[in-house]
Scaffold this motif. Structure first.
Motif, short mmCIF file in Angstrom:
data_model
loop_
_atom_site.label_atom_id
_atom_site.label_comp_id
_atom_site.label_asym_id
_atom_site.label_seq_id
_atom_site.Cartn_x
_atom_site.Cartn_y
_atom_site.Cartn_z
N TRP A 284 0.84 -1.29 -0.01
CA TRP A 284 0.02 -0.02 0.24
C TRP A 284 0.75 1.05 0.10
O TRP A 284 0.58 2.14 -0.60
CB TRP A 284 -1.01 -0.26 1.31
N ASN A 285 2.01 1.32 0.73
CA ASN A 285 2.78 2.34 0.81
C ASN A 285 3.94 2.67 -0.03
O ASN A 285 4.77 3.54 -0.03
CB ASN A 285 3.34 2.57 2.34
N GLU A 286 4.17 1.50 -1.00
CA GLU A 286 5.34 1.43 -1.91
C GLU A 286 5.13 2.56 -2.92
O GLU A 286 4.27 2.90 -3.61
CB GLU A 286 5.25 0.19 -2.52
N PHE A 287 6.34 3.29 -2.98
CA PHE A 287 6.49 4.59 -4.07
C PHE A 287 7.02 4.40 -5.07
O PHE A 287 6.98 4.83 -6.21
CB PHE A 287 6.93 5.48 -3.01
N LEU A 288 8.70 3.76 -4.94
CA LEU A 288 9.38 3.98 -5.88
C LEU A 288 9.21 3.19 -7.14
O LEU A 288 9.30 3.64 -8.27
CB LEU A 288 10.82 3.24 -5.31
N LEU A 289 8.72 1.97 -7.08
CA LEU A 289 8.49 1.21 -8.18
C LEU A 289 7.15 1.63 -9.12
O LEU A 289 7.18 1.64 -10.12
CB LEU A 289 8.00 -0.35 -7.80
N ALA A 290 6.24 2.15 -8.03
CA ALA A 290 4.98 3.02 -8.78
C ALA A 290 5.17 4.09 -9.67
O ALA A 290 4.82 4.40 -10.66
CB ALA A 290 4.19 3.14 -7.58
N LEU A 291 6.39 4.57 -9.12
CA LEU A 291 6.81 5.91 -9.67
C LEU A 291 7.41 5.53 -11.14
O LEU A 291 7.58 6.06 -12.25
CB LEU A 291 7.46 6.99 -8.87
N LEU A 292 8.21 4.48 -11.14
CA LEU A 292 9.09 4.12 -12.21
C LEU A 292 8.22 3.58 -13.38
O LEU A 292 8.48 3.73 -14.55
CB LEU A 292 10.20 3.04 -11.87
N TYR A 293 7.33 2.38 -12.78
CA TYR A 293 6.66 1.70 -13.87
C TYR A 293 5.30 2.14 -14.19
O TYR A 293 4.72 1.64 -15.46
CB TYR A 293 6.71 0.15 -13.45
N ILE A 294 4.73 3.21 -13.74
CA ILE A 294 3.58 3.48 -13.97
C ILE A 294 3.46 4.83 -14.32
O ILE A 294 3.67 5.69 -13.43
CB ILE A 294 2.39 3.08 -12.91
#
Length: 299
Positions: free
Chosen positions: A231-241
C-alpha cells in the motif's frame, strides 16, 4: 543492674528500627514494571503525535499551518477532505491500490504457504540452495536489481500495467512470508501429519485441510505486513506506472504538489484519508498479528 536491664531493650529495639516500612518491598518489586510502562507510554506518544498533527493540519489552510503549526484547528470542516478526494482523484488511486495490494497479498499468502510447507516437511535436492536464494531476497536492496527488472518488464510488455507492480510486490513479500510460516510449521508435531497420512490424506489434502487452518495466525501476520508494504510502496510505482488512470495512492499524491507551490492543507487531508483505514485495519487485527509473531515459538 541497670546496665544489664537496659541491654535487652536496646537489642530488642534494633530489629524494629531497621525493619522496612509497610509496602516498600511491594513498591520495589513493581518499580521495574512501572518504569517500563512509563517508557512505553512515552514511545507511544512520540510515534502517535505526528499522526495527530497530520489530522489536525488537514483542517487548516496553508497560512495557518505555517503560522501556528501546533495549534488546534479553529473548526472541523470535512469539506476539506471532500475537496481533496475530488481534486486529487483519490477514489481512482485508492481503487488501483486496492487491486494491486489485494492481488499481491493473495499471491504472497498462497505461494508463501505452499513454499513454507514444502521446505518444512520435505527433504529434496537443492533445498538449501533455494532457502539461500530466499535469504538473498531479504538482504539485497530494492535498487540492486532495477536495471535487470526494467529490461525484463520492457521485453514482456508489462510496463505501465498493474502487473508491473503485482509481480515485484509478490516477489518482495515472499521471502519474509516463507520464513515466518516455515518457522511456525517446524514447531508443529510430526505425529499430526503422520496421522493424516495413515488416514489416507494426500499432500494436497494435508495442505488445504490441516496446514492452512493451523497457519491462520501466521497468515494474518503476513497479510498485514505485506498489505502495508504494498500500500505504501512508492519507488516502483513511480518508475513503472506513467498512465494516470493506473497510478496508486503514493504516486497519486504528487498531484497536490507542483513545481513552485504545495497545498499542504489538501495534502494532509489526502494523507489522512488514506492513512486512517490502514491504522484501523492494524488495530482490528492487532491480536492476530501478535499471535502470528509468537506462534510457533514453543512446541
Amino acid at each position: 543492674m541497670t546496665a544489664t536491664a537496659s541491654a535487652p531493650r536496646t537489642a530488642a529495639s534494633a530489629p524494629h528500627s531497621s525493619a522496612p516500612r509497610p509496602g516498600t518491598g511491594m513498591l520495589t518489586r513493581r518499580l521495574p514494571g512501572i518504569l517500563v510502562s512509563i517508557g512505553l507510554v512515552v514511545i507511544a506518544v512520540v510515534f502517535f503525535f505526528p499522526m495527530v498533527w497530520m489530522v489536525a493540519s488537514s483542517f487548516k489552510s496553508n497560512s495557518a499551518i505555517f503560522s501556528t503549526p501546533f495549534a488546534l484547528p479553529e473548526s472541523i470542516d470535512l469539506g476539506q477532505w471532500a475537496k481533496a478526494w475530488d481534486v486529487g482523484h483519490i477514489g481512482q488511486y485508492a481503487l488501483n491500490s486496492v487491486i494491486v495490494t489485494g492481488v499481491s497479498v493473495l499471491a504472497i499468502l498462497v505461494l508463501g504457504a505452499g513454499a513454507a510447507f514444502a521446505f518444512s516437511r520435505y527433504r529434496f535436492a537443492g533445498r538449501g540452495f533455494f532457502m539461500g536464494a530466499l535469504a538473498l531476497g531479504l538482504l539485497l536492496p530494492l535498487q540492486s536489481y532495477f536495471i535487470a527488472q526494467s529490461t525484463m518488464f520492457t521485453d514482456l510488455a508489462i510496463t505501465d500495467t498493474r502487473w508491473a507492480l503485482i509481480i515485484p510486490y509478490t516477489a518482495m513479500g515472499l521471502p519474509l512470508a516463507v520464513y515466518l510460516l516455515k518457522v511456525y510449521l517446524d514447531a508443529l508435531p510430526n505425529e499430526l501429519f503422520e496421522a493424516a497420512k495413515i488416514d489416507g490424506a494426500g499432500d494436497l489434502r494435508v495442505f488445504w485441510g490441516i496446514v492452512l487452518p493451523l497457519l491462520r495466525p501466521g497468515l494474518a501476520t503476513v497479510a498485514i505486513f505485506s498489505a502495508l508494504a504494498c500500500w505504501n510502496e512508492f519507488l516502483l510505482a513511480l518508475l513503472y506506472i506513467q498512465d494516470d488512470s493506473l497510478k496508486t495512492i503514493p504516486t497519486g499524491l504528487l498531484a497536490f504538489s507542483s513545481r513552485y507551490v504545495t497545498d499542504y492543507g489538501l495534502l494532509f487531508s489526502a494523507l489522512t484519508i488514506i492513512t486512517l483505514p490502514m491504522i484501523v485495519i492494524y488495530i482490528v487485527f492487532n491480536k492476530q498479528i501478535v499471535e502470528g509473531i509468537t506462534a510457533g515459538s514453543l512446541k
